[in-house]
Every structure is written in C-alpha cells, then in structure tokens.
Motif scaffolding. Structure first.
Motif, PDB file in Angstrom:
ATOM      1  N   PRO A  27      30.546  29.607  41.006  1.00 42.83           N
ATOM      2  CA  PRO A  27      29.725  29.446  39.797  1.00 42.83           C
ATOM      3  C   PRO A  27      28.873  28.179  39.798  1.00 42.83           C
ATOM      4  O   PRO A  27      27.777  28.161  39.240  1.00 42.83           O
ATOM      5  CB  PRO A  27      30.735  29.434  38.652  1.00 42.83           C
ATOM      6  CG  PRO A  27      32.069  29.415  39.264  1.00 42.83           C
ATOM      7  CD  PRO A  27      31.954  29.721  40.707  1.00 42.83           C
ATOM      8  N   GLU A  28      29.345  27.122  40.457  1.00 33.03           N
ATOM      9  CA  GLU A  28      28.560  25.872  40.454  1.00 33.03           C
ATOM     10  C   GLU A  28      27.282  25.981  41.303  1.00 33.03           C
ATOM     11  O   GLU A  28      26.401  25.138  41.197  1.00 33.03           O
ATOM     12  CB  GLU A  28      29.425  24.693  40.917  1.00 33.03           C
ATOM     13  CG  GLU A  28      29.989  24.801  42.312  1.00 33.03           C
ATOM     14  CD  GLU A  28      31.337  25.522  42.383  1.00 33.03           C
ATOM     15  OE1 GLU A  28      31.919  25.509  43.480  1.00 33.03           O
ATOM     16  OE2 GLU A  28      31.789  26.088  41.372  1.00 33.03           O
ATOM     17  N   ASP A  34      21.009  34.015  38.217  1.00 35.05           N
ATOM     18  CA  ASP A  34      22.294  34.582  38.614  1.00 35.05           C
ATOM     19  C   ASP A  34      23.130  34.880  37.364  1.00 35.05           C
ATOM     20  O   ASP A  34      22.918  34.306  36.299  1.00 35.05           O
ATOM     21  CB  ASP A  34      23.055  33.618  39.526  1.00 35.05           C
ATOM     22  CG  ASP A  34      22.329  33.387  40.844  1.00 35.05           C
ATOM     23  OD1 ASP A  34      21.558  34.270  41.269  1.00 35.05           O
ATOM     24  OD2 ASP A  34      22.539  32.315  41.444  1.00 35.05           O
ATOM     25  N   VAL A  35      24.083  35.775  37.530  1.00 38.19           N
ATOM     26  CA  VAL A  35      24.979  36.131  36.434  1.00 38.19           C
ATOM     27  C   VAL A  35      26.329  35.465  36.703  1.00 38.19           C
ATOM     28  O   VAL A  35      26.946  35.703  37.742  1.00 38.19           O
ATOM     29  CB  VAL A  35      25.158  37.663  36.353  1.00 38.19           C
ATOM     30  CG1 VAL A  35      26.133  38.026  35.242  1.00 38.19           C
ATOM     31  CG2 VAL A  35      23.825  38.358  36.162  1.00 38.19           C
ATOM     32  N   VAL A  36      26.747  34.609  35.777  1.00 35.47           N
ATOM     33  CA  VAL A  36      28.040  33.935  35.916  1.00 35.47           C
ATOM     34  C   VAL A  36      29.065  34.732  35.124  1.00 35.47           C
ATOM     35  O   VAL A  36      28.887  34.997  33.939  1.00 35.47           O
ATOM     36  CB  VAL A  36      27.974  32.474  35.420  1.00 35.47           C
ATOM     37  CG1 VAL A  36      29.345  31.820  35.506  1.00 35.47           C
ATOM     38  CG2 VAL A  36      26.948  31.683  36.230  1.00 35.47           C
ATOM     39  N   LEU A  37      30.138  35.126  35.825  1.00 37.75           N
ATOM     40  CA  LEU A  37      31.214  35.895  35.191  1.00 37.75           C
ATOM     41  C   LEU A  37      32.360  34.955  34.849  1.00 37.75           C
ATOM     42  O   LEU A  37      32.789  34.164  35.686  1.00 37.75           O
ATOM     43  CB  LEU A  37      31.694  37.000  36.132  1.00 37.75           C
ATOM     44  CG  LEU A  37      30.628  37.989  36.597  1.00 37.75           C
ATOM     45  CD1 LEU A  37      31.221  38.984  37.587  1.00 37.75           C
ATOM     46  CD2 LEU A  37      30.005  38.712  35.415  1.00 37.75           C
ATOM     47  N   SER A  38      32.814  35.084  33.623  1.00 36.12           N
ATOM     48  CA  SER A  38      33.915  34.246  33.142  1.00 36.12           C
ATOM     49  C   SER A  38      35.125  35.108  32.855  1.00 36.12           C
ATOM     50  O   SER A  38      35.003  36.284  32.506  1.00 36.12           O
ATOM     51  CB  SER A  38      33.509  33.524  31.855  1.00 36.12           C
ATOM     52  OG  SER A  38      32.384  32.721  32.074  1.00 36.12           O
ATOM     53  N   VAL A  44      34.342  31.979  36.720  1.00 40.85           N
ATOM     54  CA  VAL A  44      35.100  32.319  37.921  1.00 40.85           C
ATOM     55  C   VAL A  44      34.178  32.526  39.118  1.00 40.85           C
ATOM     56  O   VAL A  44      34.461  32.050  40.219  1.00 40.85           O
ATOM     57  CB  VAL A  44      35.942  33.603  37.704  1.00 40.85           C
ATOM     58  CG1 VAL A  44      36.709  33.981  38.959  1.00 40.85           C
ATOM     59  CG2 VAL A  44      36.879  33.418  36.527  1.00 40.85           C
ATOM     60  N   VAL A  45      33.082  33.234  38.900  1.00 40.25           N
ATOM     61  CA  VAL A  45      32.211  33.608  40.018  1.00 40.25           C
ATOM     62  C   VAL A  45      30.792  33.821  39.503  1.00 40.25           C
ATOM     63  O   VAL A  45      30.586  34.170  38.344  1.00 40.25           O
ATOM     64  CB  VAL A  45      32.758  34.883  40.713  1.00 40.25           C
ATOM     65  CG1 VAL A  45      32.687  36.091  39.805  1.00 40.25           C
ATOM     66  CG2 VAL A  45      32.055  35.158  42.026  1.00 40.25           C
ATOM     67  N   ALA A  46      29.828  33.605  40.376  1.00 43.25           N
ATOM     68  CA  ALA A  46      28.434  33.917  40.063  1.00 43.25           C
ATOM     69  C   ALA A  46      28.009  35.083  40.942  1.00 43.25           C
ATOM     70  O   ALA A  46      28.458  35.209  42.081  1.00 43.25           O
ATOM     71  CB  ALA A  46      27.543  32.704  40.318  1.00 43.25           C
TER      72      ALA A  46
END
Length: 137
Positions: A27-28, A34-38, A44-46
């Motif tokens: 994610p960083e 981009d789509v950042v998934l939480s 947690v992940v982009a």
C-alpha cells in the motif's frame, strides 16, 4: 513483497487481480490511481489496474485459451458467442475495440458490427419473450 504475499487477504484477492490483469503492490507504493484495499481498518494491499486496452487483449487471450485454439479458427456461431461475451464485458466501449476484436476473430469490422447487431436482436427478442410469458403467467 514477501510480507504482503503471505497475508491471507492478499491470497484471497490475488486470483481476481490476476484475472483482471492488475498488479499487487504494498500500500505504501500506491499511486493516486491505484486502489488501496483495507481490512479491519488497516491498509493491506494496493491494486494497480490495467489500462482498458490491455484488458481487452487479456480477455481475448483468456477466451482463446478457454476455446483451445485461435479465435480466428472458430466457426461463425462460436464467434458470435465471443462477441456476445465481449459486448457484455464492455469491450466495444474501448477505443479501437471493434478493430481489435475483428483482428482476433479474423473477420472484418463490418462482420463484428453484424455480430453485435445479431446479439442485440437476440437479447431484445429474449426480453420480449420473457415479458410475454410474464403477461401470460
């Protein structure tokens, strides 16, 4: 990417991201597009989504793998089925989508437009039949 690759959430979304032709990133490293998934309040992940034109090529390649031979070698009915699938996925909204599909199917743009018209006629007929059966029922 060792840390996020081991995360169960990442493992769960990876097949979907792969099918879309996306890329998984920490994610960083996410860009603004981009789509950042939480999950449970933590990033947690982009996911970096592919360009639409790349998605069409990926869809065509997947359809070819599924059919087990080049799309250009399919019969007319199978090509119409391919066009039905592609239209449902929005393939013809992509710039040069018709040309790309025509090339993959080994037909002219005119033929692809005819297939699109045929698909739309079949859909309209099915909807009319469904509406009639509701009135009869």
């Amino acid at each position: 990417m060792t840390g996020i690759a081991d995360d169960p959430f990442v493992a769960a979304v990876k097949p979907l991201v792969d099918a879309m032709g996306g890329e998984i990133l920490p994610p960083e490293l996410a860009d603004e597009d981009d789509v950042v998934l939480s999950w449970e309040g933590a990033d947690v992940v982009a996911v970096r989504l592919p360009q639409l034109a790349d998605s069409l090529d990926r869809i065509l390649a997947a359809l070819e793998r599924k059919r087990g031979k080049p799309l250009a070698e399919l019969d007319r009915k199978a090509k119409q089925d391919i066009v039905r699938t592609l239209e449902a996925r929005g393939a013809f909204t992509v710039r040069h989508g018709v040309e790309t599909v025509a090339s993959a199917l080994g037909v002219s743009r005119f033929t692809v437009y005819n297939y699109i018209n045929y698909v739309n006629e079949q859909r309209a007929k099915a909807q009319a039949d469904e509406g009639q059966s509701r009135q009869d029922g």
